[in-house]
Design a protein around this motif. Structure first.
Motif, PDB file in Angstrom:
ATOM      1  N   VAL A  57       0.896  -1.290   0.021  1.00 52.63           N
ATOM      2  CA  VAL A  57       0.034  -0.160  -0.140  1.00 52.63           C
ATOM      3  C   VAL A  57       0.859   1.216  -0.226  1.00 52.63           C
ATOM      4  CG1 VAL A  57      -2.026  -1.071   1.385  1.00 52.63           C
ATOM      5  CG2 VAL A  57      -0.116   0.150   2.518  1.00 52.63           C
ATOM      6  N   GLU A  58       0.240   2.543  -0.411  1.00 55.17           N
ATOM      7  CA  GLU A  58       1.228   3.751  -0.109  1.00 55.17           C
ATOM      8  C   GLU A  58       0.549   4.315   1.234  1.00 55.17           C
ATOM      9  OE1 GLU A  58       3.509   5.702  -2.072  1.00 55.17           O
ATOM     10  OE2 GLU A  58       3.874   3.827  -2.767  1.00 55.17           O
ATOM     11  N   LEU A  59       1.435   4.673   2.137  1.00 54.29           N
ATOM     12  CA  LEU A  59       0.985   5.201   3.329  1.00 54.29           C
ATOM     13  C   LEU A  59       1.680   6.475   3.412  1.00 54.29           C
ATOM     14  CD1 LEU A  59       0.367   2.306   5.783  1.00 54.29           C
ATOM     15  CD2 LEU A  59      -1.337   3.635   4.839  1.00 54.29           C
ATOM     16  N   ALA A  60       1.043   7.776   3.475  1.00 52.77           N
ATOM     17  CA  ALA A  60       1.830   8.984   3.923  1.00 52.77           C
ATOM     18  C   ALA A  60       3.271   9.061   2.645  1.00 52.77           C
ATOM     19  CB  ALA A  60       2.286   8.982   5.069  1.00 52.77           C
ATOM     20  N   GLY A  61       2.688   8.804   1.642  1.00 49.89           N
ATOM     21  CA  GLY A  61       3.687   8.846   0.464  1.00 49.89           C
ATOM     22  C   GLY A  61       4.850   7.845   0.465  1.00 49.89           C
ATOM     23  N   ARG A  62       4.616   6.952   1.012  1.00 54.44           N
ATOM     24  CA  ARG A  62       5.863   5.888   1.426  1.00 54.44           C
ATOM     25  C   ARG A  62       5.206   4.360   0.941  1.00 54.44           C
ATOM     26  NH1 ARG A  62       6.925   6.376   6.233  1.00 54.44           N
ATOM     27  NH2 ARG A  62       8.661   8.020   6.106  1.00 54.44           N
ATOM     28  N   THR A  63       5.688   3.658   0.178  1.00 57.91           N
ATOM     29  CA  THR A  63       5.371   2.446  -0.208  1.00 57.91           C
ATOM     30  C   THR A  63       5.657   1.518   0.939  1.00 57.91           C
ATOM     31  OG1 THR A  63       6.177   2.746  -2.667  1.00 57.91           O
ATOM     32  CG2 THR A  63       5.781   0.279  -1.766  1.00 57.91           C
ATOM     33  N   THR A  64       4.634   0.913   1.270  1.00 63.01           N
ATOM     34  CA  THR A  64       4.652   0.253   2.603  1.00 63.01           C
ATOM     35  C   THR A  64       3.907  -1.151   2.395  1.00 63.01           C
ATOM     36  OG1 THR A  64       4.105   2.165   4.085  1.00 63.01           O
ATOM     37  CG2 THR A  64       3.828   0.208   4.768  1.00 63.01           C
ATOM     38  N   LEU A  65       4.804  -2.268   2.891  1.00 65.61           N
ATOM     39  CA  LEU A  65       4.247  -3.485   3.041  1.00 65.61           C
ATOM     40  C   LEU A  65       3.297  -3.623   4.431  1.00 65.61           C
ATOM     41  CD1 LEU A  65       4.220  -6.264   1.951  1.00 65.61           C
ATOM     42  CD2 LEU A  65       6.420  -6.961   2.791  1.00 65.61           C
ATOM     43  N   ASP A  66       2.160  -3.582   4.202  1.00 62.14           N
ATOM     44  CA  ASP A  66       1.358  -3.713   5.372  1.00 62.14           C
ATOM     45  C   ASP A  66       1.180  -5.142   5.793  1.00 62.14           C
ATOM     46  OD1 ASP A  66      -0.738  -3.687   7.436  1.00 62.14           O
ATOM     47  OD2 ASP A  66      -2.173  -2.706   6.132  1.00 62.14           O
ATOM     48  N   ALA A  67       1.831  -5.452   7.019  1.00 62.40           N
ATOM     49  CA  ALA A  67       1.880  -6.976   7.501  1.00 62.40           C
ATOM     50  C   ALA A  67       1.115  -7.079   8.897  1.00 62.40           C
ATOM     51  CB  ALA A  67       3.239  -7.137   7.974  1.00 62.40           C
ATOM     52  N   ALA A  68       0.134  -6.144   9.196  1.00 67.25           N
ATOM     53  CA  ALA A  68      -0.712  -6.000  10.197  1.00 67.25           C
ATOM     54  C   ALA A  68      -1.567  -7.198  10.189  1.00 67.25           C
ATOM     55  CB  ALA A  68      -1.497  -4.928  10.139  1.00 67.25           C
ATOM     56  N   ALA A  69      -2.125  -7.825   9.149  1.00 62.76           N
ATOM     57  CA  ALA A  69      -2.902  -9.072   8.876  1.00 62.76           C
ATOM     58  C   ALA A  69      -2.020 -10.162   8.480  1.00 62.76           C
ATOM     59  CB  ALA A  69      -3.960  -8.879   8.155  1.00 62.76           C
ATOM     60  N   GLY A  70      -0.607 -10.099   8.270  1.00 57.48           N
ATOM     61  CA  GLY A  70       0.102 -10.936   7.716  1.00 57.48           C
ATOM     62  C   GLY A  70       0.917 -11.559   8.677  1.00 57.48           C
ATOM     63  N   SER A  71       2.395 -11.620   8.439  1.00 57.43           N
ATOM     64  CA  SER A  71       3.384 -11.901   9.197  1.00 57.43           C
ATOM     65  C   SER A  71       4.756 -11.279   8.954  1.00 57.43           C
ATOM     66  CB  SER A  71       3.583 -13.529   8.932  1.00 57.43           C
ATOM     67  OG  SER A  71       4.032 -13.979   7.813  1.00 57.43           O
TER      68      SER A  71
END
Length: 171
Positions: A57-71
């Motif tokens: 995802v893009e968060l605050a202009g930064r490409t992010t790997l959202d692992a909140a539901a991952g690992s």
């Protein structure tokens, strides 16, 4: 997305995230990993190898790997070293040139870098050969660490001893 065998380059439990990078480095080799209330990262350290599962995802202009539901799974390999990419300051004066280096561990070549302004809130401005760069306090506040950086302020300079990959501050 599954990312296997990346190396932790910074951990920020207070921000619920970490930076991870591919071992060989280079453009597009690093990423910010947000964990939120998901995987625990408090036992991870710089140099740990991990496998990560998440959503890009893009968060605050930064490409992010959202692992909140991952690992975020440590592989058990520790103390790996990612050499910072030496780049000239002018790369970061143009967004199109800087984008490939987002979240990648870098070192600005062409030292010394002069502190030319204090921006407040732990942020400051460096200059090298007419190129000015803002340094934020996303993970670490240099101005707040008077013990490690005595005499920090406008007019101080940073240099790097490449044989030890450590920074020196001179005022």
């Amino acid at each position: 997305m599954v990312v296997a065998g990346v190396i932790v380059t910074a951990v920020a439990p207070d921000l619920s995230g970490l930076f991870a990078q591919e071992p060989d480095g280079g453009e597009y080799s690093g990423i910010w990993v947000a964990v939120g209330d998901g995987p625990a990262i408090d036992k991870l350290g710089v140099g740990d190898e991990v496998d990560i599962t998440g959503t890009t995802v893009e968060l605050a202009g930064r490409t992010t790997l959202d692992a909140a539901a991952g690992s975020v799974t440590p592989t058990g390999v520790k103390n790996l070293v990612v050499a910072p990419e030496p780049l000239p300051a002018e790369v970061f004066s143009q967004p199109a040139l800087a984008e490939p280096w987002e979240s990648v561990l870098i070192r600005i070549s062409g030292a010394p870098l002069a502190v030319v302004g204090l921006l407040g809130g732990g942020e400051f401005k460096l200059a090298d050969q007419g190129v000015a760069l803002a340094v934020d306090d996303f993970l670490y506040s240099v101005p707040a660490d008077a013990l490690a950086f005595p005499g920090f302020g406008s007019g101080a300079t940073f240099t790097q001893r490449s044989e030890e990959h450590t920074s020196e501050l001179q005022s």
